[in-house]
Design an enzyme around this catalytic site. Sequence first.
Site, short mmCIF file in Angstrom:
data_model
loop_
_atom_site.label_atom_id
_atom_site.label_comp_id
_atom_site.label_asym_id
_atom_site.label_seq_id
_atom_site.Cartn_x
_atom_site.Cartn_y
_atom_site.Cartn_z
N ARG A 47 37.68 25.02 31.08
CA ARG A 47 38.02 25.16 32.51
C ARG A 47 39.52 24.99 32.71
O ARG A 47 40.13 25.65 33.54
CB ARG A 47 37.23 24.13 33.34
CG ARG A 47 37.70 24.03 34.79
CD ARG A 47 36.66 23.37 35.70
NE ARG A 47 36.15 22.12 35.17
CZ ARG A 47 36.82 20.94 35.19
NH1 ARG A 47 38.04 20.87 35.69
NH2 ARG A 47 36.28 19.85 34.69
N ASP A 175 50.43 40.49 47.98
CA ASP A 175 49.23 40.97 47.30
C ASP A 175 49.57 42.33 46.70
O ASP A 175 49.75 43.31 47.43
CB ASP A 175 48.07 41.07 48.31
CG ASP A 175 46.76 41.47 47.66
OD1 ASP A 175 46.79 42.16 46.62
OD2 ASP A 175 45.69 41.11 48.20
N1 PLP Z 1 43.27 41.98 47.73
C1 PLP Z 1 43.03 43.28 47.94
C2 PLP Z 1 44.16 44.17 48.39
C3 PLP Z 1 41.76 43.82 47.76
O1 PLP Z 1 41.55 45.13 47.99
C4 PLP Z 1 40.71 42.95 47.35
C5 PLP Z 1 39.32 43.45 47.18
O2 PLP Z 1 38.99 44.55 47.56
C6 PLP Z 1 40.99 41.59 47.16
C7 PLP Z 1 42.28 41.15 47.34
C8 PLP Z 1 39.90 40.62 46.77
O3 PLP Z 1 39.60 40.72 45.42
P1 PLP Z 1 38.21 40.27 44.77
O4 PLP Z 1 37.16 41.20 45.25
O5 PLP Z 1 38.48 40.34 43.29
O6 PLP Z 1 37.94 38.87 45.24
#
Ligand code: PLP
Length: 376
Positions: A47, A175
Amino acid sequence: MNPETIAAQAAHQPDPATGAVAPPIYLSTTFERDPDGDYSRGFVYSRSDNPNRHSLENLLALLEGGDSGEAVAAAFASGSAAAGAVFQALAPGDHIIAPDDCYHGIAHLLRQVFAPWGLRTSFVDMTDADNVRHAVQPNTRMIWVETPSNPQLKITDIAKMASIAQSAGALCVCDNTWGTPVLQRPLALGADMVVHSTTKYLGGHEDVTGGAVVSAADTDLFQRIRLIQNLHGAVPSPFDCWLTLRGIRTLHVRMPAHCANAGRIARFLHDHPNVAAVHYPGLPDHPGHAVAAGQMADFGGMLSFQVAGGKDAAMRVAANVRLFVRATSLGGTQSLIEHRASIEGPDSATPDDLLRVSVGLEHPDDLIADLAHALD
Ligand code: PLP
């Protein structure tokens, strides 16, 4: 060394014990202590750390952080777990500025989990930097950027967001799931951290869920994210890490093909009489085209479009495709199409005539023929 080389070899040396070129999967949950009680080989318990996860984190830090070698990464069981660890590393009472159009799961996480916990979020249209400047409060600790945004492909100027964050004494977190380090390097543009859903392009084959946080430096906040990673334990399994590493080996070859296919489909849709609007930053008339051209190496494999005739017409197009798969998610080899508003739920701000497309690696002529048939 060039990132293509680092990725193709997954920053991996053949196993010294066996010469195996592909890395083994280390399923062991626990690791031997030295006679003096030390852990000189670096691993204690899976972990907390694991050789496969260690390799994945090392590779992601290299790809997002570049040559400086200062970036550090933490891998999670999903992109949502990675984002959650970032939010939880803040303190109740802190304020975040987030995009009005972003992955709905992140917006729900902020509204349904972190608002009751005490985090305050202002959702603003970040395509205009003034909206973000005006949203800054004395307790603003983070500007959360998602560009291109999900699902409306809004483009945010990352360098501008980083500079506003810096003036406000806040952090800029981007992101980069849709951009990937192949197309967009937020840390080089001034962002402090990058978050990924590795479920998408990095894994790349629709077969492994994961996430990651990459920080430009090993800051106190990153150490807190590490603590949350270890204590909450939302970590990827060794096999998840192995599959993600395997996906990243071909990332630099896959991304240009996704972009080329998406560009062709966007142009086809743009000229189609049954399409009311196309959202793809590679189209010269997209409002974010110039900013995207300045901060992205190419425009990505995602697009969305609005069907003339409203929701029912959009549902009919989705119903009539044969090659595209009607499914959520994105970033894999197979093209997917999805009516977004209905999966996002009743509070969705997505237009209900909008279909989101993850353009895969099929021949573009076949994809265009499929859309042409469904639209006609
Ligand atoms: N960020 C973006 C831009 C996404 O499109 C997504 C999922 O579609 C996520 C985060 C979340 O990712 P996860 O589904 O792996 O939790």
